[in-house]
Design a protein around this motif. Structure first.
Motif, PDB file in Angstrom:
ATOM      1  N   LEU A  35       0.828  -1.207   0.000  1.00 41.69           N
ATOM      2  CA  LEU A  35       0.000   0.000   0.000  1.00 41.69           C
ATOM      3  C   LEU A  35       0.861   1.257   0.000  1.00 41.69           C
ATOM      4  CD1 LEU A  35      -2.735  -1.125   2.552  1.00 41.69           C
ATOM      5  CD2 LEU A  35      -2.902  -1.041   0.059  1.00 41.69           C
ATOM      6  N   ASP A  38       2.622   1.571  -3.429  1.00 42.67           N
ATOM      7  CA  ASP A  38       1.636   1.978  -4.418  1.00 42.67           C
ATOM      8  C   ASP A  38       1.269   3.454  -4.270  1.00 42.67           C
ATOM      9  OD1 ASP A  38      -0.282   0.702  -6.496  1.00 42.67           O
ATOM     10  OD2 ASP A  38      -1.531   2.058  -5.299  1.00 42.67           O
ATOM     11  N   SER A  39       1.139   3.888  -3.010  1.00 45.76           N
ATOM     12  CA  SER A  39       0.798   5.294  -2.770  1.00 45.76           C
ATOM     13  C   SER A  39       1.891   6.234  -3.269  1.00 45.76           C
ATOM     14  CB  SER A  39       0.575   5.534  -1.277  1.00 45.76           C
ATOM     15  OG  SER A  39      -0.555   4.822  -0.820  1.00 45.76           O
ATOM     16  N   GLN A  42       3.035   7.596  -7.567  1.00 44.41           N
ATOM     17  CA  GLN A  42       2.782   8.815  -8.343  1.00 44.41           C
ATOM     18  C   GLN A  42       3.687   9.960  -7.923  1.00 44.41           C
ATOM     19  OE1 GLN A  42      -1.171   9.101  -6.942  1.00 44.41           O
ATOM     20  NE2 GLN A  42      -1.123   6.886  -7.129  1.00 44.41           N
ATOM     21  N   ARG A  53      -3.936   8.543   3.488  1.00 46.11           N
ATOM     22  CA  ARG A  53      -4.184   7.772   2.281  1.00 46.11           C
ATOM     23  C   ARG A  53      -4.353   6.285   2.605  1.00 46.11           C
ATOM     24  NH1 ARG A  53      -3.081   6.466  -2.448  1.00 46.11           N
ATOM     25  NH2 ARG A  53      -3.364   7.825  -4.241  1.00 46.11           N
TER      26      ARG A  53
END
Lengths: 128, 128
Positions: A35, A38-39, A42, A53
């Motif tokens: 997680l 993945d966060s 970007q 988040r």
DNA sequence: CCGTATCCACCTTGATACTG
DNA sequence: CAGTATCAAGGTGGATACGG
């Protein structure tokens, strides 16, 4: 550079804890690692951004996971000496490259989850 | 067939335990699953064959892992009604297909383990 | 040969409270 | 804002003994 291989495709040392596969598996198996990575895919995020988040993560686990990700070279931690404190986390190239095999795993999981659940149902309906 | 997706590439439900990725991750994260699947890739094996092949596994864990692999549809268990008992384990097509993403992960791990260990060394040498 | 049953040590996680 | 400290609970895996 040929590595010692058993009759299967698995390196011999994969029975020990310091097998590369085992180490990577243990890392991404953690509840929060995927997680977080993945966060951060970007771009850079602050500590509080991450905690908002990633719903449900405790401060302890977020800090602990970020620290070990930093130790393994997956993220960089940047402290800006201002008040209030500003700490930013960014994926390294190594961290970004980890997203590849994880995405492959995710694709496989989503493609086959129906099959798995069907097997589970069939199995519980015929316990013996 | 479009799945709900957050601003990242991760499905929204990946924060819950029944996210497909989470389920598959938890399965292969087990200490023995990958070794068992790998052992069975070449063909059917008996219980004792597996226990000899997978060094260090206890009867309890071997049985337990095989049972849950069976429940998930990754292996089939065949009991031959003879004395002494003869029980054979075979990968299903689903089980064989799992080897794909696992191999991808293994390849990544072996390719980047040096980088990871270098990061660890650099990190411990400069703790603060 | 192929398991089951029990007990136990460890590790991971989470809740809660506190701090520079 | 970005953590640290402490404690408690639950789950995982291993050792050992026994059974069909």
């Amino acid at each position: 550079m040929a590595t010692v291989v058993e009759s299967s495709g698995l390196p011999a040392d994969c029975y020990s804890a310091d097998c590369p596969t085992r180490q990577v598996l243990d890392r991404i198996a953690g509840k929060w690692t995927v997680l977080i990575v993945d966060s951060l895919l970007q771009g850079t995020l602050r500590y509080t951004d991450l905690s908002r988040r990633i719903e449900g993560v405790s401060q302890k686990m977020l800090t602990q996971t970020l620290r070990s990700l930093e130790a393994d070279g997956f993220v960089t931690r940047t402290v800006h000496p201002v008040v209030p404190p500003r700490v930013e986390y960014t994926l390294t190239p190594l961290g970004r490259s980890l997203a590849g095999p994880v995405a492959a795993l995710r694709a496989w999981a989503e493609e086959h989850i129906n099959e798995i659940e069907a097997a589970r149902t069939a199995h519980t309906r015929v316990p013996r």
